[in-house]
Design a protein around this motif. Structure first.
Motif, PDB file in Angstrom:
ATOM      1  N   ALA A  97      27.434 -71.025  46.700  1.00 15.78           N
ATOM      2  CA  ALA A  97      26.610 -69.824  46.518  1.00 15.78           C
ATOM      3  C   ALA A  97      26.560 -69.054  47.836  1.00 15.78           C
ATOM      4  N   PRO A  98      26.277 -67.774  47.776  1.00 14.03           N
ATOM      5  CA  PRO A  98      26.193 -66.985  49.009  1.00 14.03           C
ATOM      6  C   PRO A  98      25.117 -67.507  49.957  1.00 14.03           C
TER       7      PRO A  98
ATOM      8  N   LYS B 140      31.821 -61.064  34.633  1.00  9.07           N
ATOM      9  CA  LYS B 140      30.697 -60.596  33.817  1.00  9.07           C
ATOM     10  C   LYS B 140      29.563 -61.599  33.717  1.00  9.07           C
ATOM     11  N   ARG B 141      29.890 -62.869  33.672  1.00  9.51           N
ATOM     12  CA  ARG B 141      28.850 -63.882  33.474  1.00  9.51           C
ATOM     13  C   ARG B 141      28.538 -64.673  34.738  1.00  9.51           C
ATOM     14  N   THR B 142      29.082 -64.255  35.864  1.00 11.33           N
ATOM     15  CA  THR B 142      28.817 -64.961  37.115  1.00 11.33           C
ATOM     16  C   THR B 142      27.739 -64.230  37.898  1.00 11.33           C
ATOM     17  N   LYS B 143      26.642 -64.914  38.157  1.00  9.55           N
ATOM     18  CA  LYS B 143      25.523 -64.345  38.900  1.00  9.55           C
ATOM     19  C   LYS B 143      25.796 -64.489  40.396  1.00  9.55           C
ATOM     20  N   ILE B 144      25.791 -63.365  41.089  1.00  9.41           N
ATOM     21  CA  ILE B 144      26.137 -63.343  42.511  1.00  9.41           C
ATOM     22  C   ILE B 144      25.267 -64.284  43.333  1.00  9.41           C
ATOM     23  N   TRP B 145      23.990 -64.193  43.160  1.00 10.57           N
ATOM     24  CA  TRP B 145      23.063 -64.863  44.076  1.00 10.57           C
ATOM     25  C   TRP B 145      22.666 -66.265  43.632  1.00 10.57           C
ATOM     26  N   GLU B 146      22.998 -66.670  42.405  1.00  7.57           N
ATOM     27  CA  GLU B 146      22.596 -67.985  41.914  1.00  7.57           C
ATOM     28  C   GLU B 146      23.763 -68.948  41.687  1.00  7.57           C
ATOM     29  N   ASP B 147      24.902 -68.445  41.226  1.00  9.59           N
ATOM     30  CA  ASP B 147      26.022 -69.317  40.857  1.00  9.59           C
ATOM     31  C   ASP B 147      26.866 -69.726  42.053  1.00  9.59           C
ATOM     32  N   LYS B 148      27.576 -70.836  41.880  1.00 14.95           N
ATOM     33  CA  LYS B 148      28.550 -71.309  42.869  1.00 14.95           C
ATOM     34  C   LYS B 148      29.884 -70.673  42.517  1.00 14.95           C
TER      35      LYS B 148
ATOM     36  N   PHE C 188      32.563 -75.218  40.692  1.00 16.32           N
ATOM     37  CA  PHE C 188      32.464 -73.818  41.080  1.00 16.32           C
ATOM     38  C   PHE C 188      32.954 -72.965  39.914  1.00 16.32           C
ATOM     39  N   ARG C 189      32.470 -71.744  39.855  1.00 16.32           N
ATOM     40  CA  ARG C 189      32.949 -70.809  38.838  1.00 16.32           C
ATOM     41  C   ARG C 189      34.210 -70.142  39.360  1.00 16.32           C
ATOM     42  N   LYS C 190      35.212 -70.058  38.509  1.00 22.18           N
ATOM     43  CA  LYS C 190      36.441 -69.336  38.856  1.00 22.18           C
ATOM     44  C   LYS C 190      36.283 -67.915  38.323  1.00 22.18           C
ATOM     45  N   ILE C 191      36.453 -66.948  39.186  1.00 22.52           N
ATOM     46  CA  ILE C 191      36.222 -65.558  38.802  1.00 22.52           C
ATOM     47  C   ILE C 191      37.384 -65.053  37.967  1.00 22.52           C
ATOM     48  N   LYS C 192      37.035 -64.535  36.817  1.00 16.05           N
ATOM     49  CA  LYS C 192      38.031 -63.878  35.965  1.00 16.05           C
ATOM     50  C   LYS C 192      37.635 -62.416  35.894  1.00 16.05           C
ATOM     51  N   ASN C 193      36.648 -62.059  35.046  1.00 15.11           N
ATOM     52  CA  ASN C 193      36.176 -60.668  35.047  1.00 15.11           C
ATOM     53  C   ASN C 193      34.806 -60.552  35.706  1.00 15.11           C
TER      54      ASN C 193
ATOM     55  N   PRO D 224      19.877 -58.327  49.773  1.00 20.20           N
ATOM     56  CA  PRO D 224      19.104 -57.195  50.285  1.00 20.20           C
ATOM     57  C   PRO D 224      17.945 -56.872  49.337  1.00 20.20           C
ATOM     58  N   GLN D 225      16.823 -56.492  49.918  1.00 22.06           N
ATOM     59  CA  GLN D 225      15.610 -56.266  49.148  1.00 22.06           C
ATOM     60  C   GLN D 225      15.777 -55.227  48.044  1.00 22.06           C
ATOM     61  N   ASP D 226      16.519 -54.165  48.309  1.00 20.70           N
ATOM     62  CA  ASP D 226      16.677 -53.088  47.333  1.00 20.70           C
ATOM     63  C   ASP D 226      17.920 -53.243  46.464  1.00 20.70           C
ATOM     64  N   CYS D 227      18.544 -54.400  46.499  1.00 17.93           N
ATOM     65  CA  CYS D 227      19.802 -54.633  45.788  1.00 17.93           C
ATOM     66  C   CYS D 227      19.584 -54.798  44.285  1.00 17.93           C
ATOM     67  N   THR D 228      20.311 -54.013  43.505  1.00 12.11           N
ATOM     68  CA  THR D 228      20.247 -54.125  42.043  1.00 12.11           C
ATOM     69  C   THR D 228      21.531 -54.718  41.470  1.00 12.11           C
ATOM     70  N   ILE D 229      22.397 -55.168  42.339  1.00 13.25           N
ATOM     71  CA  ILE D 229      23.668 -55.765  41.929  1.00 13.25           C
ATOM     72  C   ILE D 229      23.446 -57.255  41.721  1.00 13.25           C
ATOM     73  N   ASN D 230      23.711 -57.718  40.500  1.00 14.18           N
ATOM     74  CA  ASN D 230      23.421 -59.109  40.167  1.00 14.18           C
ATOM     75  C   ASN D 230      24.621 -59.915  39.709  1.00 14.18           C
ATOM     76  N   ASN D 231      25.612 -59.278  39.074  1.00 16.49           N
ATOM     77  CA  ASN D 231      26.776 -59.998  38.561  1.00 16.49           C
ATOM     78  C   ASN D 231      28.013 -59.650  39.377  1.00 16.49           C
ATOM     79  N   VAL D 232      28.916 -60.612  39.469  1.00 14.90           N
ATOM     80  CA  VAL D 232      30.142 -60.420  40.242  1.00 14.90           C
ATOM     81  C   VAL D 232      30.952 -59.230  39.725  1.00 14.90           C
ATOM     82  N   GLU D 233      30.908 -58.958  38.434  1.00 18.36           N
ATOM     83  CA  GLU D 233      31.676 -57.822  37.890  1.00 18.36           C
ATOM     84  C   GLU D 233      31.297 -56.509  38.578  1.00 18.36           C
ATOM     85  N   GLN D 234      30.106 -56.417  39.129  1.00 18.21           N
ATOM     86  CA  GLN D 234      29.663 -55.209  39.813  1.00 18.21           C
ATOM     87  C   GLN D 234      30.316 -55.059  41.189  1.00 18.21           C
TER      88      GLN D 234
END
Length: 91
Positions: free
Chosen positions: A36-37, A19-27, A12-17, A42-52
């Motif tokens: 992974a989630p 920036k490089r962790t993809k919300i919908w693809e990474d563990k 699993f990825r350990k969250i630090k900042n 959501p269809q209109d979602c533009t949020i892709n990285n955990v930093e967001q």
């Protein structure tokens, strides 16, 4: 390359900042068996990285609950965010 795939599939990825962790693809969610989630993106979602999902070293709680089911959101909010602005590590 094959070894990299094996290591990444079992960690699993350990969250630090975030920036490089993809919300919908990474563990990255330890409370989920698969990491992974399970919530649908959501269809209109533009949020892709955990930093967001993070602001000022804290989770954006309303956004987390908007994007994820309650159980998953609560699991995400239990993840500690590093105060050091570092990239991801694996565990």
């Amino acid at each position: 390359m094959e070894v990299t795939d094996i290591v990444e599939n079992g960690t699993f990825r350990k969250i630090k900042n975030g920036k490089r962790t993809k919300i919908w693809e990474d563990k990255w969610i330890p409370s989920n068996t698969q990491g992974a989630p399970t919530s649908a993106k959501p269809q209109d979602c533009t949020i892709n990285n955990v930093e967001q999902l993070i602001q000022g070293y804290r989770w954006k709680m309303p956004l987390v609950f908007k994007l994820f089911n309650d159980e998953e959101a609560e699991g995400i909010l239990r993840i500690s965010i590093s105060l050091a602005d570092k990239e991801v590590s694996l565990f």
